[in-house]
Design a protein around this motif. Structure first.
Motif, PDB file in Angstrom:
ATOM      1  N   GLU A   1       0.511  -4.763   3.285  1.00 16.11           N
ATOM      2  CA  GLU A   1      -0.851  -4.996   3.765  1.00 16.11           C
ATOM      3  C   GLU A   1      -1.357  -6.381   3.396  1.00 16.11           C
ATOM      4  O   GLU A   1      -2.567  -6.645   3.451  1.00 16.11           O
ATOM      5  CB  GLU A   1      -1.790  -3.929   3.180  1.00 16.11           C
TER       6      GLU A   1
ATOM      7  N   GLU B   1      -1.459  -9.252   4.772  1.00 15.04           N
ATOM      8  CA  GLU B   1      -2.230 -10.044   5.734  1.00 15.04           C
ATOM      9  C   GLU B   1      -3.670  -9.556   5.876  1.00 15.04           C
ATOM     10  O   GLU B   1      -4.514 -10.245   6.444  1.00 15.04           O
ATOM     11  CB  GLU B   1      -1.539 -10.028   7.100  1.00 15.04           C
ATOM     12  N   HIS B   2      -3.947  -8.378   5.337  1.00 20.18           N
ATOM     13  CA  HIS B   2      -5.294  -7.822   5.463  1.00 20.18           C
ATOM     14  C   HIS B   2      -6.195  -8.148   4.263  1.00 20.18           C
ATOM     15  O   HIS B   2      -7.353  -7.733   4.237  1.00 20.18           O
ATOM     16  CB  HIS B   2      -5.218  -6.306   5.628  1.00 20.18           C
ATOM     17  N   PHE B   3      -5.644  -8.860   3.278  1.00 14.77           N
ATOM     18  CA  PHE B   3      -6.403  -9.134   2.059  1.00 14.77           C
ATOM     19  C   PHE B   3      -6.269 -10.588   1.626  1.00 14.77           C
ATOM     20  O   PHE B   3      -5.281 -11.260   1.928  1.00 14.77           O
ATOM     21  CB  PHE B   3      -5.918  -8.241   0.905  1.00 14.77           C
TER      22      PHE B   3
ATOM     23  N   LYS C   1       0.827  -1.204   0.000  1.00 12.67           N
ATOM     24  CA  LYS C   1       0.000   0.000   0.000  1.00 12.67           C
ATOM     25  C   LYS C   1       0.859   1.251   0.000  1.00 12.67           C
ATOM     26  O   LYS C   1       1.837   1.347   0.750  1.00 12.67           O
ATOM     27  CB  LYS C   1      -0.931   0.019   1.210  1.00 12.67           C
TER      28      LYS C   1
ATOM     29  N   ASP D   1     -11.339  -8.314   1.752  1.00 10.37           N
ATOM     30  CA  ASP D   1     -10.820  -8.215   3.106  1.00 10.37           C
ATOM     31  C   ASP D   1     -10.505  -9.623   3.616  1.00 10.37           C
ATOM     32  O   ASP D   1     -11.191 -10.591   3.266  1.00 10.37           O
ATOM     33  CB  ASP D   1     -11.867  -7.536   3.994  1.00 10.37           C
ATOM     34  N   SER D   2      -9.477  -9.733   4.457  1.00 12.80           N
ATOM     35  CA  SER D   2      -9.057 -11.066   4.921  1.00 12.80           C
ATOM     36  C   SER D   2     -10.145 -11.790   5.705  1.00 12.80           C
ATOM     37  O   SER D   2     -10.101 -13.012   5.855  1.00 12.80           O
ATOM     38  CB  SER D   2      -7.793 -10.951   5.782  1.00 12.80           C
ATOM     39  N   SER D   3     -11.111 -11.062   6.205  1.00 12.25           N
ATOM     40  CA  SER D   3     -12.218 -11.700   6.937  1.00 12.25           C
ATOM     41  C   SER D   3     -13.301 -12.220   6.006  1.00 12.25           C
ATOM     42  O   SER D   3     -14.226 -12.911   6.436  1.00 12.25           O
ATOM     43  CB  SER D   3     -12.833 -10.695   7.917  1.00 12.25           C
TER      44      SER D   3
END
Length: 303
Positions: free
Chosen positions: A108, A110-112, A27, A160-162
Motif C-alpha cells: 500500500e 503508493e497510498h501513503f 498491509k 494519506d498520499s493526497s
C-alpha cells in the motif's frame, strides 16, 4: 565516551524538523491477519491497538532479520512500516505462509506518505529499556506514532498520499539516528540477528509470546549469550558511510557502519560493534578518530 546532547540540543533549539522518509507500507487485512502475523513476527501482536503501536522484525529460519518495522493498526487492518525496498521481498516471504489463513497482504506504499518529526526530548533522562508499546494517535490527518522520547522526540506521521505535509529544517533529519531503533534495508536483509540491533532492549522482541519463524535461534542467542555484537552510535567530523569498517587503535576490525547521515557540523552513524564498546580503547575510520556516543537506553541487563 563523548556526550553529544549539548550540541544536539543547540541544533534543535526552538526548531521543528519535518522530513519525508522512504518508508514502504505493507498491509495485512482479513479476519486472520493478526493470528497469521503472530507466527511470523518477533513482537507480540496481541498488544497492537489503535493507540499502541509496536516495533518488531520478521526473521528467517536462521534467525536473521528479513525485515524490521513499526506496526500500526488502521481500523481493522495492520500496517507494517518498513524500508521501501523491502516491501516486495517481505510480501513474497509472507505469502508462502498466508495461504493457510484468511488474510490478505498487499503493498500500500503508493497510498501513503511517511514523515519524521523531530523536536527536543520529552523526557529528561535515558530509560533503562524502551517499552514494547509505542504511543499512537489516529485522526483525520492520519496516524502519529511516537518512536522515541529521548535524547530527542521522534514521531512518524503517516498520512494519506493526497495529504502532504510541508517539510522544514530537513538538514537536521540525520538526528533521527540517535533514537537507535534502526530499520534495515534490502542490502542488509538476512545478514543481521535482532540482538545485534539491540532489539531485545528496544521492545522489538517478545520472549513470552510463543513460537514464530526463527524464534529458536533468537531465544538461544538471548539466553546463551554467544554473541557480543550490538548496536552503537558514533559522531565524527569526517565522512562516515554505510558498510565502512570501524577499527580500533591496533588496526583490528571491530565493527561496521549500517547507517550514516550528514549534519552541517559533521556526521552521525549507527554501527554494529563486535563486542562491548567499553572494552575498546578508541575507534577509527580511515585512520581518523570517531566519537562513540551514549545509547538512549541501557543494554547491560537482560529482559
Amino acid at each position: 565516551m563523548t556526550s553529544f546532547n549539548d550540541t544536539m540540543t543547540s541544533l534543535l533549539q526552538n526548531k521543528e524538523v519535518i522530513a519525508q522518509q522512504k518508508i514502504g507500507v505493507l498491509k495485512a487485512a482479513g479476519p486472520d491477519a493478526k493470528k497469521f502475523l503472530q507466527g511470523q513476527i518477533t513482537c507480540d501482536i496481541n498488544k497492537l491497538t489503535q493507540t499502541d503501536a509496536l516495533y518488531g522484525a520478521i526473521c528467517s529460519i536462521k534467525g536473521r532479520i528479513i525485515t524490521n518495522f513499526y506496526l500500526v493498526q488502521n481500523n481493522d487492518d495492520v500496517l507494517m512500516l518498513m524500508s521501501a525496498d523491502l516491501v516486495e521481498k517481505t510480501l513474497l516471504h509472507l505469502k508462502k505462509y498466508a495461504v493457510f489463513f484468511k488474510a490478505e497482504l498487499s503493498d500500500e506504499s503508493e497510498h501513503f506518505h511517511l514523515y519524521s518529526r523531530l523536536t527536543t526530548a520529552s523526557v529528561e533522562s535515558a530509560p533503562e529499556t524502551l517499552t514494547e508499546k509505542l504511543p499512537a494517535i489516529t485522526n483525520d490527518n492520519g496516524i502519529k506514532l511516537t518512536v522515541s522520547q529521548y535524547p530527542i522526540t521522534v514521531q512518524w506521521l503517516l498520512t494519506d498520499s493526497s495529504n502532504k505535509i510541508e517539510e522544514q529544517n530537513q538538514e537536521l533529519a540525520a538526528l533521527e539516528i540517535l533514537s537507535a531503533r534502526p530499520v534495515i534495508n534490502l542490502e542488509q536483509s538476512e545478514t543481521i540477528l535482532p540482538q545485534w540491533l539491540n532489539m531485545q532492549r528496544t521492545g522489538g522482541i517478545s520472549f513470552t509470546k510463543g513460537c514464530y519463524t526463527g524464534q529458536e535461534i533468537v531465544a538461544r542467542m538471548q539466553y546463551r549469550g554467544k554473541s557480543k555484537k550490538q548496536l552503537a552510535l558514533f559522531q565524527s567530523e569526517i565522512p562516515m558511510e554505510t558498510n565502512q569498517d570501524i577499527l580500533d587503535k591496533e588496526g583490528k576490525n571491530v565493527g561496521q557502519v549500517i547507517k550514516a547521515a550528514a549534519l552541517s557540523n559533521g556526521y552521525l552513524a549507527q554501527a554494529i560493534i563486535n563486542t562491548d564498546p567499553s572494552e575498546i580503547d578508541g575507534f577509527l575510520i580511515d585512520n581518523q578518530t570517531i566519537n562513540h556516543l551514549s545509547l538512549p537506553y541501557s543494554i547491560d541487563s537482560a529482559n
